[in-house]
Every structure is written in structure tokens, then in C-alpha cells.
Design a protein around this motif. Structure first.
Motif, short mmCIF file in Angstrom:
data_model
loop_
_atom_site.label_atom_id
_atom_site.label_comp_id
_atom_site.label_asym_id
_atom_site.label_seq_id
_atom_site.Cartn_x
_atom_site.Cartn_y
_atom_site.Cartn_z
N SER A 157 0.83 -1.21 0.00
CA SER A 157 0.00 0.00 0.00
C SER A 157 0.86 1.25 0.00
CB SER A 157 -0.93 -0.01 1.22
OG SER A 157 -1.68 1.18 1.28
N HIS A 158 1.93 1.26 0.80
CA HIS A 158 2.82 2.42 0.84
C HIS A 158 3.52 2.63 -0.50
CE1 HIS A 158 2.11 3.23 4.98
NE2 HIS A 158 2.69 2.12 5.44
N VAL A 159 3.88 1.55 -1.18
CA VAL A 159 4.50 1.67 -2.49
C VAL A 159 3.51 2.26 -3.50
CG1 VAL A 159 5.46 0.38 -4.44
CG2 VAL A 159 6.18 -0.17 -2.11
N LEU A 160 2.28 1.76 -3.46
CA LEU A 160 1.27 2.22 -4.40
C LEU A 160 0.90 3.67 -4.17
CD1 LEU A 160 -1.09 -0.89 -4.44
CD2 LEU A 160 0.30 -0.08 -6.36
N ASN A 161 0.74 4.06 -2.92
CA ASN A 161 0.23 5.38 -2.59
C ASN A 161 1.31 6.39 -2.23
OD1 ASN A 161 -2.63 4.63 -2.83
ND2 ASN A 161 -2.25 3.39 -1.00
N LYS A 162 2.58 5.90 -2.13
CA LYS A 162 3.70 6.76 -1.78
C LYS A 162 3.45 7.50 -0.47
CE LYS A 162 5.24 7.45 -6.57
NZ LYS A 162 4.41 6.39 -7.14
N THR A 163 2.93 6.76 0.51
CA THR A 163 2.61 7.35 1.80
C THR A 163 3.72 7.18 2.83
OG1 THR A 163 1.42 5.29 2.28
CG2 THR A 163 0.12 7.17 1.53
N ARG A 164 4.75 6.42 2.51
CA ARG A 164 5.87 6.24 3.42
C ARG A 164 7.08 5.78 2.61
NH1 ARG A 164 5.77 1.48 7.71
NH2 ARG A 164 6.91 0.49 6.00
N PHE A 165 8.27 6.11 3.11
CA PHE A 165 9.47 5.70 2.40
C PHE A 165 9.61 4.18 2.42
CE2 PHE A 165 13.92 4.31 2.57
CZ PHE A 165 14.35 4.77 1.33
N VAL A 166 9.86 3.62 1.25
CA VAL A 166 10.15 2.20 1.11
C VAL A 166 11.45 2.09 0.31
CG1 VAL A 166 9.34 -0.04 0.26
CG2 VAL A 166 7.69 1.64 1.14
N SER A 167 12.34 1.24 0.75
CA SER A 167 13.65 1.15 0.11
C SER A 167 13.50 0.82 -1.38
CB SER A 167 14.49 0.07 0.79
OG SER A 167 13.98 -1.22 0.48
N PRO A 168 14.45 1.30 -2.19
CA PRO A 168 14.38 1.04 -3.63
C PRO A 168 14.33 -0.45 -3.96
CG PRO A 168 15.99 2.75 -3.17
CD PRO A 168 15.55 2.21 -1.84
N GLU A 169 15.03 -1.27 -3.19
CA GLU A 169 15.04 -2.70 -3.45
C GLU A 169 13.66 -3.31 -3.26
OE1 GLU A 169 17.00 -6.83 -1.69
OE2 GLU A 169 17.65 -4.88 -0.90
N ILE A 170 13.01 -2.97 -2.15
CA ILE A 170 11.68 -3.52 -1.88
C ILE A 170 10.65 -2.93 -2.85
CG2 ILE A 170 9.81 -3.61 -0.19
CD1 ILE A 170 11.91 -3.80 2.00
N THR A 171 10.80 -1.66 -3.17
CA THR A 171 9.89 -1.03 -4.14
C THR A 171 9.96 -1.75 -5.47
OG1 THR A 171 10.07 1.14 -3.06
CG2 THR A 171 9.35 1.10 -5.37
N ALA A 172 11.18 -2.06 -5.91
CA ALA A 172 11.35 -2.76 -7.18
C ALA A 172 10.72 -4.14 -7.12
CB ALA A 172 12.84 -2.86 -7.51
N ARG A 173 10.85 -4.81 -5.96
CA ARG A 173 10.28 -6.16 -5.81
C ARG A 173 8.76 -6.11 -5.87
NH1 ARG A 173 13.07 -8.32 -0.94
NH2 ARG A 173 11.11 -8.30 0.20
#
Length: 333
Positions: free
Chosen positions: A19-35
């Protein structure tokens, strides 16, 4: 159909991380975002528009009430609305009211059930007045040139009096002195303003207005045909006629052809709206241009501005008409 849980399982993360990746509501590491993004792509996951709308309290969907999207003028405006919605990432729900109060009410209820963010109104049944919408004071509304003018809603309007004046002045400049007018249904703003422009141009030129050469139509093909047929029964006929919209002008051309009267050799015509069909008629129709695609785009932009700032003062925006000269008008014989 993949769910957010499927994506989380595939990416080996929590649903909240997805959800955070989709909505950009919290920082998520580039590695996890890519996954997560890879899992979304592989599963062809599409976020639920309903879930997002419930969370954000917006559906990114607009409604539009129009008399008939089959009418070329309205159809071209609708195209402008749809194109602007597409550019901005909004969906459009279009409802044809067909001059019917029951359909209007049913369409309004349906749009509210779909939780549209706002509504564009463009329908001719102004006699219904604003009371139809008084039950929904919280819904952002924009009137796109047609509708009840007494509503407390943003308004985009054509300067019909200026357009009527332009059309009539064109005929006067060509040398016509005996000029008639086929109006729209009197009592509607568009018809009244265009007739006022005709009267003003004739008065400025010092030309007499003959009441028997002013015939009321209905903005439709059949109305233009019957109005011209009635005009042709007069003991004397004008050398030129300003017709209140292009649909009636098409009908008027049919009546003239049936009567064996050549346009523009024996009678000049000027229409109003400059619908796409005007260019393809024989003869091609001189007309007053309304920027229809621009009207549609401006309606969307005005509505979105109202949605974002609901307490700002009402806006009244005016479009400028222009004369487009083609083959249906010339100097009198």
C-alpha cells in the motif's frame, strides 16, 4: 484477478508495504519497491478504484447531463469533455436526458450513487429550473452554456448576442437589406440572445425589421425546414436569412431545395455553431463558430477547480464567437 494480498505474498512483504509503495505514503527502500513493482507487473495487479475512492473520498469520475449526445453540437462538446477527462486521468459518465424530467431525475440519482466528484450540465430543458438540483446542494456543478441560468453554479456561456450581431453584420456588409431570421425557441437564453444580436445589427445599420420575416424554430432539423417553408409563403421574401443554429440551417437548406431556390444565388444563409457538418454541406454553410472542444475542456477545468475550492465565488466565463465564411452567403443578385 490478483489482490493486494497476492502481490504482498509474491513480493514477500506485508500488505501495508504494498500500500505504501502504491500510494507513496511512506518511504520504502528502492530494493523492496522494485520487488513490489515486479510482483504487480507479473500478476497484472490493478488497484481497486472503489477501495481508493472510499479511502480518498474521490472517485476521479465526473458526470455529464446532456439533452442528446446525438445532436452534432452537443456531441462535439462531449468529445471535448471526454478528451480533457482522459488527459487528466478522469472517467466520464454521460447521461442523455432527452428533454424528459423523469430521465433527468433518474440520471441525477444514478450519478450520485456512483459518487461522481462533480457534474457538468448541458441540457435544454431550462423550464425545469434549478429546483431539480436543490436537493443536492453539496454536488459541484458547472453549466456548460445550456441549463437553468438561475442556478448558483459556475457558468460557461456563449456570447449569443455578439454572435447574432456578427452573422447579421456579415449579411449587411455583403449588401443585403432584406434580411430575415429563423430563431430558436424563444424564451431560451441562446435563442433570445441571438435574436437580440440580429435586431441590434439591423438597428445599427438603419434597416427595417419586418416581423413577418422572423420565424420561430426549435433548434432541430425539422424546425428549420418548417420555419423556412413558412417564410417562403410570405408575399415577399428576404434575400438573406440568419438561422439561429446549424441544425435548423440544414433543415432550411432542404426546404429551399424543395422549393427550387438556389443558395446563395437567390438567398444567402448564415448558421450558428459551426458544427463539423457545416463544412460538408452543399453549399458549405457560413456559420458562427463556437469553440466546442474548448468549451468542453473549460467545463472540466472549471468543475475541477470548484471541487478543489468549493467556497470560492461563482465564476461566469464567456466564450468569444467568430464568423466562418463559406459558400452559403454572397452579395445579393
Amino acid at each position: 484477478m490478483a489482490t493486494i494480498k497476492d502481490v504482498a505474498r509474491h513480493a514477500q512483504v506485508s500488505t501495508s508495504t504494498v500500500s505504501h509503495v502504491l500510494n507513496k505514503t511512506r518511504f520504502v527502500s528502492p530494493e523492496i519497491t522494485a520487488r513490489v513493482q515486479q510482483a504487480i507487473d507479473e500478476l497484472h495487479y490493478a488497484p481497486s478504484a472503489l477501495a481508493r475512492s472510499l479511502k480518498s473520498n474521490e472517485t476521479r469520475t465526473l458526470g455529464m447531463l446532456v439533452t442528446s449526445s446525438a445532436n452534432p453540437f452537443f456531441a462535439e462538446v462531449v468529445q471535448g469533455v471526454e478528451q480533457r477527462c482522459f488527459e487528466l486521468g478522469y472517467s466520464l459518465v454521460l447521461c442523455n436526458t432527452r428533454d424528459d424530467k423523469q430521465r433527468l431525475n433518474a440520471s441525477m440519482e444514478m450519478l450520485l450513487q456512483k459518487r461522481v466528484d462533480g457534474i457538468i450540465l448541458m441540457y435544454t430543458q431550462a423550464h425545469l429550473g434549478a429546483e431539480v438540483f436543490d436537493r443536492y446542494p453539496s454536488v459541484p456543478l458547472v453549466l456548460a452554456d445550456w441549463g437553468p441560468m438561475d442556478m448558483e453554479a459556475d457558468l460557461i456561456q456563449d456570447c449569443g448576442e455578439q454572435g447574432g450581431r456578427l452573422a447579421t453584420e456579415h449579411l449587411i456588409h455583403l449588401g443585403h437589406r432584406d434580411i430575415g431570421c429563423i430563431t430558436g425557441p424563444l424564451g431560451k437564453r441562446a435563442a433570445d440572445e441571438r435574436l437580440a444580436g440580429f435586431r441590434a445589427a439591423m438597428a445599427t445599420a438603419g434597416l427595417p425589421i419586418r416581423p413577418e420575416w422572423i420565424v420561430e424554430g426549435d433548434f432541430e432539423l425539422a424546425g428549420g425546414s418548417s420555419a423556412m417553408a413558412a417564410l417562403l409563403t410570405r408575399p415577399e421574401r428576404p434575400t438573406a436569412v440568419f438561422v439561429g443554429n446549424d441544425m435548423m440551417a440544414v433543415g432550411a437548406l432542404r426546404a429551399l431545395a424543395d422549393a427550387g431556390i438556389s443558395v446563395p444565388a437567390q438567398m444567402s444563409l448564415v448558421g450558428y455553431d459551426n458544427i463539423e457538418l457545416a463544412h460538408y454541406l452543399v453549399p458549405a454553410l457560413t456559420s458562427i463558430e463556437q469553440p466546442k472542444a474548448g468549451l468542453g475542456a473549460l467545463a472540466v477545468d472549471t468543475l475541477l477547480a470548484r471541487i478543489k475550492a468549493p467556497d470560492t465565488p461563482r465564476q461566469v466565463l464567456t466564450l468569444t464567437p467568430e464568423l466562418v465564411v463559406r459558400d452559403s452567403s454572397r452579395t445579393p443578385a
